[in-house]
Design an enzyme around this catalytic site. Structure first.
Site, PDB file in Angstrom:
ATOM      1  N   ASN A 130       0.869  -1.181   0.000  1.00  0.00           N
ATOM      2  CA  ASN A 130       0.000   0.000   0.000  1.00  0.00           C
ATOM      3  C   ASN A 130       0.902   1.226   0.000  1.00  0.00           C
ATOM      4  OD1 ASN A 130      -1.769   2.069   0.562  1.00  0.00           O
ATOM      5  ND2 ASN A 130      -2.257   1.403   2.642  1.00  0.00           N
ATOM      6  N   TRP A 131       1.010   1.854  -1.150  1.00  0.00           N
ATOM      7  CA  TRP A 131       1.962   2.969  -1.276  1.00  0.00           C
ATOM      8  C   TRP A 131       1.433   4.257  -0.672  1.00  0.00           C
ATOM      9  CZ3 TRP A 131       4.148   2.530  -6.986  1.00  0.00           C
ATOM     10  CH2 TRP A 131       4.832   1.317  -7.112  1.00  0.00           C
ATOM     11  N   LYS A 132       0.171   4.287  -0.331  1.00  0.00           N
ATOM     12  CA  LYS A 132      -0.451   5.501   0.223  1.00  0.00           C
ATOM     13  C   LYS A 132      -0.197   6.683  -0.718  1.00  0.00           C
ATOM     14  CE  LYS A 132      -0.056   3.334   4.687  1.00  0.00           C
ATOM     15  NZ  LYS A 132       0.069   3.444   6.125  1.00  0.00           N
ATOM     16  N   SER A 140       3.725  -1.991  10.216  1.00  0.00           N
ATOM     17  CA  SER A 140       5.185  -2.077  10.364  1.00  0.00           C
ATOM     18  C   SER A 140       5.751  -3.436   9.987  1.00  0.00           C
ATOM     19  CB  SER A 140       5.608  -1.673  11.784  1.00  0.00           C
ATOM     20  OG  SER A 140       5.224  -0.333  12.050  1.00  0.00           O
ATOM     21  N   GLU A 150      -6.614   4.976   7.830  1.00  0.00           N
ATOM     22  CA  GLU A 150      -6.354   6.385   7.508  1.00  0.00           C
ATOM     23  C   GLU A 150      -7.560   7.016   6.827  1.00  0.00           C
ATOM     24  OE1 GLU A 150      -2.665   5.646   5.492  1.00  0.00           O
ATOM     25  OE2 GLU A 150      -1.759   5.120   7.420  1.00  0.00           O
ATOM     26  N   GLU A 188      -5.168  -4.582  10.754  1.00  0.00           N
ATOM     27  CA  GLU A 188      -4.083  -3.621  10.962  1.00  0.00           C
ATOM     28  C   GLU A 188      -4.335  -2.817  12.232  1.00  0.00           C
ATOM     29  OE1 GLU A 188      -2.209  -2.490   6.914  1.00  0.00           O
ATOM     30  OE2 GLU A 188      -4.009  -1.304   7.135  1.00  0.00           O
ATOM     31  N   GLY A 215       2.928   2.369  10.647  1.00  0.00           N
ATOM     32  CA  GLY A 215       3.909   3.433  10.438  1.00  0.00           C
ATOM     33  C   GLY A 215       4.672   3.832  11.681  1.00  0.00           C
ATOM     34  N   HIS A 245      -9.433   1.483   4.923  1.00  0.00           N
ATOM     35  CA  HIS A 245      -8.153   1.634   5.625  1.00  0.00           C
ATOM     36  C   HIS A 245      -8.332   2.611   6.795  1.00  0.00           C
ATOM     37  CE1 HIS A 245      -4.013   2.748   6.481  1.00  0.00           C
ATOM     38  NE2 HIS A 245      -3.662   1.611   5.899  1.00  0.00           N
ATOM     39  N   GLY A 290       2.926  -1.035   4.212  1.00  0.00           N
ATOM     40  CA  GLY A 290       2.995   0.375   3.843  1.00  0.00           C
ATOM     41  C   GLY A 290       4.427   0.769   3.529  1.00  0.00           C
ATOM     42  N   GLY A 291       5.084   1.394   4.489  1.00  0.00           N
ATOM     43  CA  GLY A 291       6.420   1.971   4.290  1.00  0.00           C
ATOM     44  C   GLY A 291       7.413   1.041   3.600  1.00  0.00           C
TER      45      GLY A 291
HETATM   46  P1  PGA Z   1       3.029   0.380   7.523  1.00  0.00           P
HETATM   47  O1  PGA Z   1       1.554   0.617   6.938  1.00  0.00           O
HETATM   48  O2  PGA Z   1       3.536  -0.903   6.935  1.00  0.00           O
HETATM   49  O3  PGA Z   1       3.820   1.582   7.044  1.00  0.00           O
HETATM   50  O4  PGA Z   1       2.924   0.320   9.002  1.00  0.00           O
HETATM   51  C1  PGA Z   1       0.663  -0.457   6.773  1.00  0.00           C
HETATM   52  C2  PGA Z   1      -0.664   0.037   6.220  1.00  0.00           C
HETATM   53  O5  PGA Z   1      -1.147   1.075   6.677  1.00  0.00           O
HETATM   54  O6  PGA Z   1      -1.266  -0.596   5.326  1.00  0.00           O
END
Ligand code: PGA
Length: 250
Positions: A9-11, A213, A96, A166, A172, A94, A234-235
């Site tokens: 997930n590149w956001k 993470s 966010e 999640e 993150g 998600h 994500g990251g």
């Molecule tokens: P993260 O994000 O791996 O940077 O913690 C995961 C996500 O929000 O899908």
């Protein structure tokens, strides 16, 4: 046996040009990985270029959100049929989007149904906040999210979905849930709630990812848990180490 599924997930990261440059570097290595389903979820404007680059590869493409209506006066939104030519997956609900953009379980439910009606595989996100976790509310809250998201659906529809558990406090932050925590909630809460709604057959078939993470350092350990069927990353999906993360999971 459920096939592991790891999605990046590149956001809100990478322009179309940056997405193409990055994937050009790693796509051959990703394509050579056997036995794991892999997808990337770039920002919407990068999706057509990524789809062009990945044509004929086995790397799937997902959008990060979608609206449930077919078309109309919904400024800023994307309809399912706009994604269909490029995408196999769509991330829905998600944390966010729930936090910043008012996403609700009812909205996620409508989006899941719309995605399925268009042949897209929803990656349905759930997870509790730090406060809820510390107050011992994780089970009831996450179970409630699943019941809301999967309301008025058939088992056959649910089986086509992927769920991503999640915990918000792990996204993150570098704070990964331990394998016992993540696997425990995925098994005893997420999969158990699916079983309660749709029965054991659906619960055994549906794939449930862990997210928060996940990195090349912990993917092997997390994916070894029998209830964890993959990861939403994500990251760590923005760097070449994403390849190592998946290889280690294998
Ligand atoms: P993260 O994000 O791996 O940077 O913690 C995961 C996500 O929000 O899908």
């Amino acid at each position: 046996m459920r096939t592991l599924f790891i999605a990046g997930n590149w956001k809100m990261n990478k322009t179309a040009a940056e997405a193409v440059a990055f994937l050009s570097e790693i796509k051959d290595e990703l394509n050579a990985i056997e036995g794991i389903d892999i997808a990337v979820c770039p920002p919407a404007l990068a999706i057509p270029a990524v789809a062009d680059l990945l044509k004929g590869s086995k790397i799937g493409i997902g959008a990060q959100n979608m609206y449930f209506e077919e078309n109309g006066a919904y400024t800023g939104e994307l309809a399912p049929n706009m994604l269909v030519p490029f995408c196999n997956y769509v991330i829905l609900g998600h944390s966010e989007r729930r936090q910043y953009f008012g996403e609700t379980d009812e909205g996620v439910n409508k989006k899941i149904k719309a995605a399925l009606a268009h042949g897209l595989t929803p990656i349905v996100c759930c997870g509790e906040s730090l406060e809820q976790n510390q107050a011992g509310e994780t089970h009831d809250f996450v179970s409630g999210q699943i019941k809301g998201a999967f309301a008025n659906m058939t088992g056959a529809e649910a089986t086509k979905c992927v769920i991503a558990y999640e915990p918000i406090w792990a996204i993150g932050t570098g704070l990964t849930a331990t394998v016992e925590q993540a696997g425990g909630i995925i098994g005893n809460t997420v999969r158990a709630t699916i079983k309660e709604i749709f029965g054991d057959d659906v619960a055994q078939k549906i794939r449930i990812q862990y997210g928060g993470s996940v990195s090349e350092k912990n993917s092997a350990e997390l994916m070894a848990h029998p209830d964890i069927d993959g990861a939403l990353v994500g990251g760590a999906s923005l760097k070449a180490a994403f390849v190592d993360l998946i290889k280690n999971a294998q």
